[in-house]
Every structure is written in C-alpha cells, then in structure tokens.
Design an enzyme around this catalytic site. Structure first.
Site, PDB file in Angstrom:
ATOM      1  N   GLY A 152       0.814  -1.218   0.000  1.00 55.87           N
ATOM      2  CA  GLY A 152       0.000   0.000   0.000  1.00 55.87           C
ATOM      3  C   GLY A 152       0.837   1.254   0.000  1.00 55.87           C
ATOM      4  O   GLY A 152       2.001   1.247   0.415  1.00 55.87           O
ATOM      5  N   THR A 205      10.807  -8.598  -7.669  1.00 63.88           N
ATOM      6  CA  THR A 205       9.566  -9.344  -7.817  1.00 63.88           C
ATOM      7  C   THR A 205       9.917 -10.793  -8.062  1.00 63.88           C
ATOM      8  O   THR A 205      10.591 -11.131  -9.044  1.00 63.88           O
ATOM      9  CB  THR A 205       8.680  -8.813  -8.956  1.00 63.88           C
ATOM     10  OG1 THR A 205       7.662  -9.777  -9.257  1.00 63.88           O
ATOM     11  CG2 THR A 205       9.484  -8.519 -10.211  1.00 63.88           C
ATOM     12  N   ASP A 207       8.111 -13.020  -9.034  1.00 62.32           N
ATOM     13  CA  ASP A 207       7.414 -13.536 -10.215  1.00 62.32           C
ATOM     14  C   ASP A 207       8.147 -13.254 -11.521  1.00 62.32           C
ATOM     15  O   ASP A 207       7.733 -13.729 -12.576  1.00 62.32           O
ATOM     16  CB  ASP A 207       6.003 -12.930 -10.316  1.00 62.32           C
ATOM     17  CG  ASP A 207       5.105 -13.365  -9.172  1.00 62.32           C
ATOM     18  OD1 ASP A 207       5.451 -14.333  -8.484  1.00 62.32           O
ATOM     19  OD2 ASP A 207       4.043 -12.733  -8.978  1.00 62.32           O
ATOM     20  N   MET A 250       4.131 -19.571  -6.691  1.00 62.14           N
ATOM     21  CA  MET A 250       3.785 -18.162  -6.846  1.00 62.14           C
ATOM     22  C   MET A 250       3.811 -17.774  -8.318  1.00 62.14           C
ATOM     23  O   MET A 250       4.497 -18.384  -9.128  1.00 62.14           O
ATOM     24  CB  MET A 250       4.724 -17.288  -6.032  1.00 62.14           C
ATOM     25  CG  MET A 250       4.690 -17.613  -4.547  1.00 62.14           C
ATOM     26  SD  MET A 250       5.607 -16.448  -3.524  1.00 62.14           S
ATOM     27  CE  MET A 250       4.417 -15.133  -3.395  1.00 62.14           C
ATOM     28  N   GLY A 251       3.067 -16.729  -8.641  1.00 61.18           N
ATOM     29  CA  GLY A 251       2.942 -16.261 -10.016  1.00 61.18           C
ATOM     30  C   GLY A 251       1.549 -15.686 -10.204  1.00 61.18           C
ATOM     31  O   GLY A 251       0.658 -16.333 -10.723  1.00 61.18           O
ATOM     32  N   ARG A 252       1.385 -14.448  -9.739  1.00 64.31           N
ATOM     33  CA  ARG A 252       0.059 -13.822  -9.747  1.00 64.31           C
ATOM     34  C   ARG A 252      -0.438 -13.591 -11.173  1.00 64.31           C
ATOM     35  O   ARG A 252      -1.565 -13.937 -11.517  1.00 64.31           O
ATOM     36  CB  ARG A 252       0.102 -12.506  -8.976  1.00 64.31           C
ATOM     37  CG  ARG A 252      -1.263 -11.823  -8.870  1.00 64.31           C
ATOM     38  CD  ARG A 252      -1.156 -10.455  -8.224  1.00 64.31           C
ATOM     39  NE  ARG A 252      -0.779 -10.532  -6.824  1.00 64.31           N
ATOM     40  CZ  ARG A 252       0.379 -10.108  -6.335  1.00 64.31           C
ATOM     41  NH1 ARG A 252       1.287  -9.607  -7.132  1.00 64.31           N
ATOM     42  NH2 ARG A 252       0.633 -10.190  -5.061  1.00 64.31           N
ATOM     43  N   ILE A 359       7.229 -20.418   2.099  1.00 66.74           N
ATOM     44  CA  ILE A 359       8.552 -20.944   2.440  1.00 66.74           C
ATOM     45  C   ILE A 359       9.568 -20.457   1.414  1.00 66.74           C
ATOM     46  O   ILE A 359      10.680 -20.036   1.748  1.00 66.74           O
ATOM     47  CB  ILE A 359       8.525 -22.488   2.463  1.00 66.74           C
ATOM     48  CG1 ILE A 359       7.622 -22.978   3.598  1.00 66.74           C
ATOM     49  CG2 ILE A 359       9.938 -23.057   2.615  1.00 66.74           C
ATOM     50  CD1 ILE A 359       7.396 -24.481   3.585  1.00 66.74           C
ATOM     51  N   ILE A 360       9.168 -20.476   0.140  1.00 68.56           N
ATOM     52  CA  ILE A 360      10.071 -20.084  -0.943  1.00 68.56           C
ATOM     53  C   ILE A 360      10.408 -18.605  -0.869  1.00 68.56           C
ATOM     54  O   ILE A 360      11.571 -18.207  -0.953  1.00 68.56           O
ATOM     55  CB  ILE A 360       9.453 -20.434  -2.316  1.00 68.56           C
ATOM     56  CG1 ILE A 360       9.380 -21.952  -2.487  1.00 68.56           C
ATOM     57  CG2 ILE A 360      10.239 -19.793  -3.447  1.00 68.56           C
ATOM     58  CD1 ILE A 360       8.632 -22.393  -3.721  1.00 68.56           C
ATOM     59  N   ARG A 361       9.396 -17.770  -0.708  1.00 72.31           N
ATOM     60  CA  ARG A 361       9.644 -16.329  -0.801  1.00 72.31           C
ATOM     61  C   ARG A 361      10.418 -15.773   0.396  1.00 72.31           C
ATOM     62  O   ARG A 361      11.019 -14.706   0.311  1.00 72.31           O
ATOM     63  CB  ARG A 361       8.328 -15.572  -0.977  1.00 72.31           C
ATOM     64  CG  ARG A 361       7.498 -15.391   0.269  1.00 72.31           C
ATOM     65  CD  ARG A 361       6.323 -14.483   0.011  1.00 72.31           C
ATOM     66  NE  ARG A 361       5.781 -13.938   1.244  1.00 72.31           N
ATOM     67  CZ  ARG A 361       4.897 -12.947   1.321  1.00 72.31           C
ATOM     68  NH1 ARG A 361       4.460 -12.396   0.209  1.00 72.31           N
ATOM     69  NH2 ARG A 361       4.462 -12.501   2.462  1.00 72.31           N
TER      70      ARG A 361
END
Length: 435
Positions: A152, A205, A207, A250-252, A359-361
């Site tokens: 934010g 990022t 991603d 992950m991968g939005r 865990i990855i991030r």
C-alpha cells in the site's frame, strides 16, 4: 525525448573518489561515460529497419561508476526502503547498497526506512534505523528483510516532506511494480519542488514480471528451491496407484516460476500458468488429458501458478490487496476438488496438494542471486551518486543498464506462449499446446 533517456538532477561536477581509469589497456576498470550506450533490440530485423529509416536504434545507458558525480559524498544522507511481499535477496541488496555507499564513496549516514512506505509517514511512529557496515555485515545469510515491509501507498506529499525534513539526498526503493510506480511519483513530486533528491529503483519481484529486464533478483532462487519440492511431489504421486500431486507456486499474473521449476526438475506432467486459457472439461480438456496420463503411467504431477485458471471461477467483483493487486481465488484447492469429483465415478485416485509459496519467498538467496544482488546494488549506488533519478537498474541482454522507471512499469512481463521458453516447457511435460 528518447524512450530510455535517464533524468539527471544536474551537471555532475564533483570528482569521483574512485581510483579508476580512463584509458584502455592498463588493467584497471574504466569509468563509464553517459555516451556508453547499448542497443536494446539486437535483432537483424531491427538493424535493417533502422538503416532503412535512417534512424538510430533505441539504446540503453550502461550502468557503472562515472568520473564526475553530482553529490559531495561526505554530505550525503541516503535512505533505503523495502516494500511489497518478501523475496529472496532483499537483504543482499540492502547490504550491497550500504557497503557501496560507505566503502566506495565514504557516505557516513545511511538510514533504513522501516515497514515500506509506511516508514516515510512519520505519523506511523516507526522511526528510522541507522545502517552501518557492521549492522548489515551478515544479513545476506537470512531471508526476508531486516527493514520490514508493507503493502500500500502513503501520501506522496507526506513522504517527500519526510525526505526533506531528514535531509535525505537519495532514496533507494526495493520493490516490484507498485513500489516502482510509487518511487516515480515521489520523484515527480521532488522535481515539482525543485529539490536535489535522487530516487532509485531496484526491481524486486519473485514472479519475474517486470517488463524489459531479463530477470529480477530472487527469481532464480525461487525455482531453485521449488525444484526439490517437485521431486518430492513426484515421489508422492508415483508412490500410489493413480497418484496425483498438485503443487501451487507463486505467479500472480505471470507463470515464470512454475514454468522454470518444471524445466529445472523435469518430473512435471502439466504446467498451468496465468497466460494460458484452458478448459477443464471436453475431449481435449485438462481433466481428459489428466485421465489419459493416469491410464498410461498411473501417476501425474501438476504445477499451477497462483494466478492460473482464474477464468474458471465465477466472480461477482474483483478484489484487490493494499497494493492494488488483484486477489485471486485458490486454484490449487479448486483443482484438487474438481479432479476428485471427476475421478469419483471413474477409478480411485490419491491426491496430494502442496503449497510451499511462503517458504520459498522467505528463503535466503542462492549463490547466483547473491552475485546478481551485489551487482544491482553497486550499480544503483553509482547511478545515484552521479545524480541520476527516477531510474531502475536492471539486466537487459545480459548487461547491467539504467532504465527510466516509467519504461518498465507500463505493463507486466508475461510468458509468450509462442516462445522457445514455453515450447521447452511443453516438450518437457508432454502436455498439449492447447487444452
């Protein structure tokens, strides 16, 4: 103005304290000149088009130390802020920036901004953290960020007021698309007020969805850590007759982690990413292809990016998080349910669902990312000291360059389904081009 032109606070007139060279062949690294440009599009088609139109190619400014700098190092106060979700390598970048400012240029006052852009709103009461080489010496061994983070935005006016009140000369922002857009807005407010404050972006990022740049830091670590998880998921699936493992990564909006992990650990049979539209049912639908796989091999591993298959959900309204990112429904649990329903009347299956995302991030960077993070940090400091502003440092065509923030935030980078990369994924998994 050129698409990739970097803005400057003014003419650099201070001699750099770096003892570098200006001649080739003396075995000492040379200062970089702003005229040192690298061609962006290396294709023969672009080359021929430029010749045909009698126009120069789009070029990028090479990153590196300049012979003359804008700021007097002994008077500089620098600040570092980390925003958005966690990502391997953030602490490495913080460490690199602090070390470069202190040891390369002799900057003595470096402030850490706690909890993202919230820390630039003094009403939040977070204060600042003083960063020294001793303070950051070992932080690269740990994941997360020692500064904390948040999502934010805050009032741009308030944040710039904070920079002015604390005599901050340069702000290093470490974050993704939203963070970089915020940094650019801060830079524009600074410019409107006629202030000499540099704003620098270091793209973060997991991603890998920042446009133009080859890759962002933390991405390599993400699929490195995901690889053994996929191996174990394969062990689970093959350990049961008609066993199925579903791994959500992950991968939005972009499926680079899922696709790269599947290539790195080629035991995956289906990769589902946000870029592809697939049907669950029908003769060539996903579930029928999954059945064909089980009929022949009696086990299957499915990797799905978190933003994959969102078209399958019925949504009354779009939900967003504090950063403005669309909040997706859980495709992993959805697939587990639909696969279970589909095979209920066909034959028994054993389904295991694994979600290692957090865990990855929050892991520490691997060796490759550690090297990359240091390079980004050093080049960001060199650019800041020379008075460049509203820029990011990134790797393009395997070279570190400076890019205007606006150039990399116009759109998100996505997998090209007609690319060699995606074709390699399909060859590895054996899944059809279309489902």
């Amino acid at each position: 103005m050129s698409r990739f032109k970097i803005e400057n606070l003014g003419t650099p007139k201070v001699a750099s304290p770096l003892q570098l060279s200006t001649v080739r062949g003396d075995n000492i690294f040379n200062f970089i000149n702003d005229k040192d440009q690298l061609v962006y599009d290396l294709s023969l088609e672009n080359y021929n088009q430029c010749i045909e139109n009698n126009e120069p190619p789009a070029c990028l400014e090479k990153a590196g130390p300049r012979q003359n700098i804008f700021f007097e190092p002994k008077n500089v106060t620098a600040a570092i802020v980390t925003c958005g979700g966690l990502c391997p390598g953030v602490n490495n970048v913080i460490r690199g920036v602090v070390m470069a400012l202190h040891y390369f240029y002799g900057v003595k006052k470096i402030l850490g901004v706690p909890y993202g852009y919230e820390g630039l709103n003094l009403e939040m009461g977070h204060g600042f953290m003083e960063l020294t080489p001793d303070k950051v010496n070992d932080i690269h061994q740990f994941g997360g960020t020692i500064l904390g983070s948040s999502r934010g935005g805050q009032s741009v006016v308030v944040m710039v007021n904070t920079l002015v009140e604390n005599s901050i000369d340069m702000l290093f922002t470490i974050g993704g698309d939203g963070t970089l857009k915020g940094a650019n807005a801060i830079g524009e407010e600074i410019q409107k007020r006629g202030l000499d404050i540099s704003v620098i972006g270091i793209p973060k990022t997991i991603d890998n969805d920042i446009d133009i740049i080859d890759k962002s830091f933390g991405f390599e670590t993400s699929f490195d850590i995901a690889s053994p998880i996929l191996r174990d998921a394969h062990n689970e699936a093959s350990g049961a007759y008609n066993g199925i493992s579903i791994v959500k990564l992950m991968g939005r909006d972009s499926g680079f982690i899922a696709a790269s992990a599947a290539l790195a650990m080629p035991v995956v049979n289906f990769v589902l990413v946000p870029e592809m539209h697939f049907n669950l049912y029908g003769e060539n639908g996903f579930l029928e292809n999954l059945k064909n796989r089980l009929d022949t091999k009696h086990h299957a591993v499915i990797v799905v990016a978190e933003g994959g298959g969102q078209h399958l959900f019925e949504k009354d309204e779009v939900r967003t998080d504090a950063s403005g990112n669309v909040q997706h429904d859980d495709i992993g649990l959805f697939l587990k349910q639909k696969i279970g329903e589909y095979f209920k009347d066909v034959y028994p299956t054993t389904i295991k669902y694994i979600d290692p995302s957090y865990i990855i991030r929050s892991s520490a960077a691997n060796s490759g990312d550690s090297v990359f993070c240091s390079g980004l940090a050093y080049m960001a400091v060199h650019g800041a000291m020379s008075g460049k502003t509203k820029f990011v440092v990134g790797r393009v065509n395997n070279k570190l360059v400076y890019l205007p923030i606006k150039a990399v935030t116009k759109k998100r980078k996505k997998i090209d389904l007609e690319s060699e990369f995606w074709f390699a994924v399909l060859q590895s998994t054996g899944q059809p081009f279309l489902m």
